[in-house]
Motif scaffolding. Structure first.
Motif, PDB file in Angstrom:
ATOM      1  N   THR A  42     -15.333  25.343  19.245  1.00 46.64           N
ATOM      2  CA  THR A  42     -15.603  25.837  18.173  1.00 46.64           C
ATOM      3  C   THR A  42     -15.092  25.218  17.028  1.00 46.64           C
ATOM      4  O   THR A  42     -15.901  24.758  16.005  1.00 46.64           O
ATOM      5  N   ALA A  46     -18.240  23.473  14.512  1.00 46.80           N
ATOM      6  CA  ALA A  46     -18.522  24.317  13.183  1.00 46.80           C
ATOM      7  C   ALA A  46     -18.662  23.612  12.127  1.00 46.80           C
ATOM      8  O   ALA A  46     -19.591  23.613  11.299  1.00 46.80           O
ATOM      9  N   PRO A  47     -17.765  22.366  11.979  1.00 47.61           N
ATOM     10  CA  PRO A  47     -18.094  21.558  10.557  1.00 47.61           C
ATOM     11  C   PRO A  47     -19.379  20.937  10.708  1.00 47.61           C
ATOM     12  O   PRO A  47     -19.846  20.441   9.643  1.00 47.61           O
ATOM     13  N   HIS A  49     -22.177  22.216  11.248  1.00 50.96           N
ATOM     14  CA  HIS A  49     -23.372  23.053  10.601  1.00 50.96           C
ATOM     15  C   HIS A  49     -23.182  23.215   9.377  1.00 50.96           C
ATOM     16  O   HIS A  49     -23.735  23.998   8.601  1.00 50.96           O
ATOM     17  N   ALA A  50     -22.056  22.796   8.562  1.00 49.78           N
ATOM     18  CA  ALA A  50     -21.926  22.870   7.162  1.00 49.78           C
ATOM     19  C   ALA A  50     -23.113  22.420   6.279  1.00 49.78           C
ATOM     20  O   ALA A  50     -23.831  21.445   6.472  1.00 49.78           O
ATOM     21  N   GLY A  51     -23.772  23.447   5.586  1.00 49.29           N
ATOM     22  CA  GLY A  51     -24.832  22.976   4.687  1.00 49.29           C
ATOM     23  C   GLY A  51     -26.286  23.085   5.445  1.00 49.29           C
ATOM     24  O   GLY A  51     -27.180  22.858   5.026  1.00 49.29           O
ATOM     25  N   ARG A  52     -26.213  23.507   6.682  1.00 45.49           N
ATOM     26  CA  ARG A  52     -27.167  23.808   7.449  1.00 45.49           C
ATOM     27  C   ARG A  52     -27.722  25.219   7.630  1.00 45.49           C
ATOM     28  O   ARG A  52     -28.625  25.443   8.753  1.00 45.49           O
ATOM     29  N   GLY A  53     -27.609  26.215   6.890  1.00 43.11           N
ATOM     30  CA  GLY A  53     -27.811  27.400   6.953  1.00 43.11           C
ATOM     31  C   GLY A  53     -29.258  27.754   6.332  1.00 43.11           C
ATOM     32  O   GLY A  53     -30.030  26.807   6.258  1.00 43.11           O
ATOM     33  N   SER A 107     -20.178  33.060  11.483  1.00 43.27           N
ATOM     34  CA  SER A 107     -20.502  32.137  12.851  1.00 43.27           C
ATOM     35  C   SER A 107     -21.742  31.473  12.347  1.00 43.27           C
ATOM     36  O   SER A 107     -22.693  32.262  12.224  1.00 43.27           O
ATOM     37  N   PRO A 108     -21.899  30.009  12.657  1.00 44.34           N
ATOM     38  CA  PRO A 108     -23.450  29.498  12.495  1.00 44.34           C
ATOM     39  C   PRO A 108     -24.236  30.155  13.977  1.00 44.34           C
ATOM     40  O   PRO A 108     -25.334  29.767  13.891  1.00 44.34           O
ATOM     41  N   ASN A 112     -28.293  29.114  14.406  1.00 38.87           N
ATOM     42  CA  ASN A 112     -28.882  27.808  14.565  1.00 38.87           C
ATOM     43  C   ASN A 112     -29.775  27.615  15.539  1.00 38.87           C
ATOM     44  O   ASN A 112     -30.742  26.782  15.019  1.00 38.87           O
ATOM     45  N   THR A 287     -28.084  20.512  14.365  1.00 36.54           N
ATOM     46  CA  THR A 287     -27.087  19.685  13.732  1.00 36.54           C
ATOM     47  C   THR A 287     -27.534  18.203  14.164  1.00 36.54           C
ATOM     48  O   THR A 287     -28.196  17.918  14.913  1.00 36.54           O
TER      49      THR A 287
END
Length: 304
Positions: A42, A46-47, A49-53, A107-108, A112, A287
């Protein structure tokens, strides 16, 4: 034929160059499914996914497909709908039969997967299901069946094509999808995607999670395996294993392929994802380190 001489329906190892740094770190971890491995994985993923919501995607949460409290699903669709209906990707999460959910606060995962679906020409559906030991075999597969029926009846209102439903499960989710396909009655889905699954109760490792879902009655277990029916299905299959999957998942991958070949049926499309462990095959979707997504697109959109 592929470059290595295998039939076109077969695939071999694939690697995403952007995944090389992550793969280097993952190979230092134990391949076993343990709390320590989950925590470390994790922290690595996790990093990414930053900005990919969600941006202009529309997400409808917690629609009910059945009477149980966990009979819930989320729908992911584009903010602006085109004229033509889109294929549908139904995702079934893992969790060792006894835990897990379709999404988690902060959590992404697994939004995702739904976001990837929308951004790659699908309507995404993430479902959850009843858990063991309260709900034992074949409850998970029955919940997948109920979800597909619900989607077939309702997805048109969300821009989806009810004739092009693809069902994907990972880990325990793949077990539930496999059981659904093996016990299929009525209209089949357009395809089934089995990511790091288990398919033969006669040869699975029988740990506490196995017994929580399948039970401990040896007389009943003698008649539980759904490998033969799964191997004989006419539903197009895409079977995936990770390079760093635990042994049991590697063994079950081979067991399913062997059962299919022994029946003298065309092989499923299959692939081993290099540089991934049991979790990252799906966790890395949406990602830059995603290796599974492009293979899903090939399975769905390229002629077989």
């Amino acid at each position: 034929m592929t470059a290595d001489g295998l039939p076109a329906a077969w695939q071999h190892r694939v690697m995403n160059a952007a995944n090389i740094p992550l793969a280097r770190e993952l190979r230092t971890l134990s391949p076993q499914v343990t709390p320590a491995t989950i925590t470390a994985t994790t922290a690595l993923v996790a990093p990414l996914h930053a900005g990919r919501g969600a941006t202009d995607e529309r997400i409808t949460r917690d629609l009910r497909y059945g009477p149980a409290e966990r009979n819930r699903l989320d729908i992911f669709e584009p903010g602006k709908r085109g004229a033509a209906p889109l294929p549908v990707l139904v995702f079934v999460h893992g969790g060792g039969f006894v835990m897990g959910d379709k999404t988690a606060p902060g959590s992404p995962m697994y939004d995702n997967v739904g976001l990837w679906a929308v951004r790659n020409g699908f309507i995404g559906v993430n479902m959850t299901y009843r858990l063991a030991p309260e709900a034992q075999w074949p409850a998970g597969s029955d919940d997948v069946s109920a979800t597909v029926s619900w989607v077939r009846e309702n997805i048109g209102a969300h821009g989806g094509d009810p004739t092009k439903i693809f069902v994907m499960g990972q880990s325990a989710g793949a077990v539930h999808v496999a059981g659904y396909i093996a016990r299929l009655r009525g209209t089949p889905p357009a395809g089934a995607l089995l990511i790091s699954g288990l398919y033969d109760t006669d040869t699975m490792s029988r740990d506490e999670r196995f017994h929580a879902y399948f039970g401990s009655d040896e007389a009943k277990l003698e008649h539980t395996s759904f490998l033969r029916e799964l191997a004989g299905t006419d539903v197009p299959l895409f079977v995936v294993v990770a390079e760093l999957d635990p042994y049991d998942f590697q063994n079950q991958f081979v067991t399913l392929l062997e059962a299919r070949v022994r029946r003298r049926l065309p092989p499923p499309r299959f692939v081993q994802l290099e540089g991934h462990n049991h979790f990252t095959t799906v966790w890395c979707m949406n990602t830059s380190a995603d290796t599974l997504g492009p293979e899903i697109r090939k399975f769905v959109f390229e002629p077989r």
